[in-house]
Scaffold this motif. Structure first.
Motif, PDB file in Angstrom:
ATOM      1  N   PHE A   1      -1.328  -0.494  10.361  1.00 49.11           N
ATOM      2  CA  PHE A   1      -2.132  -0.291   9.547  1.00 49.11           C
ATOM      3  C   PHE A   1      -3.354  -1.280   9.607  1.00 49.11           C
TER       4      PHE A   1
ATOM      5  N   ASN B   1     -13.158  -3.030   4.359  1.00 48.41           N
ATOM      6  CA  ASN B   1     -13.796  -2.521   3.221  1.00 48.41           C
ATOM      7  C   ASN B   1     -15.312  -3.415   2.960  1.00 48.41           C
TER       8      ASN B   1
ATOM      9  N   TYR C   1       0.988  -5.454   4.218  1.00 48.23           N
ATOM     10  CA  TYR C   1      -0.239  -6.012   5.043  1.00 48.23           C
ATOM     11  C   TYR C   1      -0.638  -7.453   4.650  1.00 48.23           C
TER      12      TYR C   1
ATOM     13  N   TYR D   1       0.858  -1.326   0.175  1.00 50.06           N
ATOM     14  CA  TYR D   1       0.146  -0.158   0.077  1.00 50.06           C
ATOM     15  C   TYR D   1       1.036   1.271  -0.101  1.00 50.06           C
TER      16      TYR D   1
ATOM     17  N   SER E   1     -14.160   2.423   1.886  1.00 41.16           N
ATOM     18  CA  SER E   1     -12.929   1.992   2.684  1.00 41.16           C
ATOM     19  C   SER E   1     -12.700   2.874   3.909  1.00 41.16           C
TER      20      SER E   1
ATOM     21  N   SER F   1      -7.619  -1.722   8.037  1.00 41.71           N
ATOM     22  CA  SER F   1      -8.583  -0.974   7.194  1.00 41.71           C
ATOM     23  C   SER F   1      -9.688  -2.066   6.981  1.00 41.71           C
TER      24      SER F   1
ATOM     25  N   SER G   1      -9.880   3.210   6.979  1.00 39.51           N
ATOM     26  CA  SER G   1      -8.376   2.825   7.271  1.00 39.51           C
ATOM     27  C   SER G   1      -8.082   3.588   8.751  1.00 39.51           C
TER      28      SER G   1
ATOM     29  N   GLN H   1      -8.052  -5.729   6.626  1.00 41.07           N
ATOM     30  CA  GLN H   1      -6.611  -5.826   6.357  1.00 41.07           C
ATOM     31  C   GLN H   1      -5.690  -5.190   7.544  1.00 41.07           C
TER      32      GLN H   1
END
Length: 416
Positions: A161, A165, A112, A94, A183, A163, A185, A133
């Motif tokens: 990190f 979705n 990730y 990412y 999404s 996330s 995050s 994620q």
């Protein structure tokens, strides 16, 4: 401690990624086939105004990001694939661009692991899906009292990190899919280094997926019917370990900054009866016992009369004020090899007056062996402010079917 947490998170991500190409704990004797795929994701949206760093910007902060993913999806050749919603998973890279805020935030990238599942089949080609994620992000420009004092969102250059979705998936060719959705995050170091208000992003996205093997034709009509599961109650016991930093008052303490580089131990035990009524979902309540060394701690800067040197002095709070006891509602989305969970709780005994009694927990559970599992999670308040990241080791005690419990209760009441 922070470097150790990043290393452990990497090992955790690797474990998840390797499990994505394996079979679940309920796997059949023969190994299931997996379909490899490659995806490209683009999203563009806003930095949510969840802290002063964002709200004080002259222009509303925006960003765009690019992500490349490689993974494996279920082939539909066993009943577990249908019970868990044709799961898929893998690893991704990412990269984000914050436009005018790059000077304050940097040019972060993340590695990730991800996993997803189908929530609903609308037709042979159209489906509604969910994906989570988890990974580590790097190359942030953190807070510095001299060169980057405005960035109170992140106190470290490497951060966790996370996330989530939600999206529609459309298969427009045998090897090609198109995804469109939203999404959310979150980037944070879990208060392992302050300041740590966190960065929260929200954006629509689109994604193209290429499957190297031709996908099976599936439209919700199960080729394999999962066995009926009898509702039961399982009992999860977890032991948590973590550390955190906290802010200190500068008034009358001679401290030049409210941020001191001092980590305090955090330890906890949780017990959660969980109702198991399907393969994919569990729900229940959790009793959360917590010891927080930072609770009611005080700090000051003073001259030591012994050597005439200046020191930052930390005084821990009263012992019994370091304990908290909370009750939370807990839900879990179960997928092969690992699952994700979330808690919403309230401290009925509240030790740390710097935290709100209403708390939230989210994390990932990885099944290690039989009923033994490990978790990585984050505990927060105000649905955006991280209190700490934590690791835990847990064990699931398999319970009796609910129908059996109902038959047993009258006998217990009668004293038989």
């Amino acid at each position: 401690m922070k470097r150790l947490s990043v290393l452990l998170l990497f090992l955790f991500v690797i474990k998840i990624a390797l499990a994505s190409n394996g079979t679940s704990q309920d796997s059949l004797d023969k190994k299931s086939a997996r379909n490899p795929f490659l995806s490209f994701n683009y999203q563009g949206g806003a930095v949510l105004p969840t802290n002063d760093f964002v709200t004080k910007q002259k222009n509303k902060p925006t960003y765009n990001s690019y992500s490349l993913k490689y993974g494996y999806s279920a082939a539909g050749d066993r009943w577990q694939d249908y019970a868990y919603g044709m799961p898929y998973g893998g690893v991704g890279f990412y990269f984000a661009n914050f436009y005018n805020d790059n000077d304050a935030l940097g040019n972060p990238f993340a590695l990730y692991a991800f996993q997803g599942t189908t929530l609903n089949d609308y037709s042979k080609a159209l489906k509604f899906k969910f994906e989570w994620q988890l990974g580590a992000s790097f190359n942030w420009r953190p807070y510095d009292p001299f060169t980057n004092h405005e960035n109170i969102a992140l106190g470290s250059s490497s951060n966790v990190f996370i996330s989530l979705n939600l999206y529609a998936n459309y298969q427009f060719a045998p090897h090609w899919d198109f995804d469109f959705g939203v999404s959310m995050s979150h980037f944070s170091n879990g208060a392992s280094r302050l300041p740590n208000k966190g960065i929260n992003l929200f954006a629509p996205f689109f994604e193209f997926n290429y499957s190297f093997d031709k996908k099976p034709v599936i439209n919700g009509k199960h080729r394999f019917v999962p066995p009926t599961i009898e509702p039961r109650i399982d009992y999860d016991l977890l032991v948590n370990i973590s550390s955190r930093q906290r802010r200190f008052d500068t008034t009358g303490t001679n401290l030049p900054s409210e941020y001191l580089d001092r980590n305090f131990g955090v330890y906890g035990i949780s017990f959660a009866p969980m109702v198991v009524s399907s393969y994919k979902y569990k729900y229940g309540a959790s009793l959360d016992f917590l010891y927080d060394e930072s609770s009611r701690a005080k700090a000051s800067r003073a001259v030591n009369p012994i050597d005439s040197k200046t020191y930052d002095r930390i005084e821990l709070g009263p012992f019994w004020h370091r304990f908290s006891l909370g009750v939370s509602a807990k839900g879990e989305l179960v997928l092969p090899n690992y699952s994700i969970f979330a808690n919403l709780g309230y401290n009925i005994i509240h030790g740390n007056d710097k935290d709100k009694p209403l708390y939230q927990v989210a994390g990932v559970k990885v099944f290690l062996k039989d009923n033994l599992f490990g978790t990585f999670g984050i505990r927060a308040s105000k649905f955006s402010k991280a209190q700490y990241l934590y690791w835990s080791l847990g064990y699931t005690f398999k319970g009796s079917p609910v129908s059996k419990i109902k038959k047993t209760i009258p006998a217990i009441i009668k004293g038989n």
